[in-house]
Design a protein around this motif. Sequence first.
Motif, mmCIF file in Angstrom:
data_model
loop_
_atom_site.group_PDB
_atom_site.id
_atom_site.type_symbol
_atom_site.label_atom_id
_atom_site.label_comp_id
_atom_site.label_asym_id
_atom_site.label_seq_id
_atom_site.Cartn_x
_atom_site.Cartn_y
_atom_site.Cartn_z
ATOM 1 N N MET A 30 103.502 15.344 26.385
ATOM 2 C CA MET A 30 102.270 15.271 26.715
ATOM 3 C C MET A 30 102.036 16.030 28.013
ATOM 4 N N ALA A 31 102.769 15.916 28.928
ATOM 5 C CA ALA A 31 102.856 16.744 30.099
ATOM 6 C C ALA A 31 102.767 18.232 29.917
ATOM 7 N N GLY A 33 101.660 19.704 27.348
ATOM 8 C CA GLY A 33 100.619 20.037 26.685
ATOM 9 C C GLY A 33 99.398 20.153 27.301
ATOM 10 N N GLU A 34 99.557 19.468 28.467
ATOM 11 C CA GLU A 34 98.151 19.469 29.140
ATOM 12 C C GLU A 34 97.994 20.744 30.269
ATOM 13 N N VAL A 35 99.046 21.457 29.908
ATOM 14 C CA VAL A 35 98.974 22.693 31.096
ATOM 15 C C VAL A 35 98.125 23.701 30.480
ATOM 16 N N GLN A 36 97.146 24.439 31.224
ATOM 17 C CA GLN A 36 96.249 25.537 30.625
ATOM 18 C C GLN A 36 97.040 26.495 30.247
ATOM 19 N N VAL A 63 103.921 15.010 19.650
ATOM 20 C CA VAL A 63 103.875 15.350 20.903
ATOM 21 C C VAL A 63 105.512 15.652 21.087
ATOM 22 N N ASN A 100 104.213 19.962 36.124
ATOM 23 C CA ASN A 100 103.697 18.815 35.534
ATOM 24 C C ASN A 100 104.716 17.888 34.859
ATOM 25 N N ALA A 104 105.402 14.009 36.042
ATOM 26 C CA ALA A 104 104.843 12.958 35.044
ATOM 27 C C ALA A 104 106.228 11.953 34.618
#
Length: 141
Positions: A30-31, A33-36, A63, A100, A104
């Motif tokens: 999840m962490a 996948g959050e990164v642009q 995920v 990230n 997390a």
Amino acid sequence: MTEPSGSKTMSEPRGKTTIADGVVAKVAGMAAGEVQGVYALGGGLARTVGAVRDRVPGGRGSVTRGVKVEVGERQSAIDLELVVEYGVPIADVAGDVRENVIAAVERMTGLEVVEVNIAVDDVHLPQEESEDEEPAGGRVR
């Protein structure tokens, strides 16, 4: 009481806390996948199998695709396979993902992350998306 397979137990003064390897993998996935700039997680075969699974009615994306973890009593190590968007600085994306994921996992589990290894397996090109998608309404008109 026996410890579930693939989990680690931390002894505390007033009891034990058990964290399954899959929990660490989900938090890391999840962490990441959050990164642009991250298009997807997983290498070629994992993404292909995952795409088929995602199209099955009732199927869910995972995920943890492209995430491998090793969890000890107090530490964890994480390996990630990424696909990045075309045009983004890969080294910057990898650094942001690493930061990230470490933040997390350490915040949510209390485990020290000793390393996050990142393999960038592919670059997603803008024209690939339009080729992969079927027109709305299916093939038959």
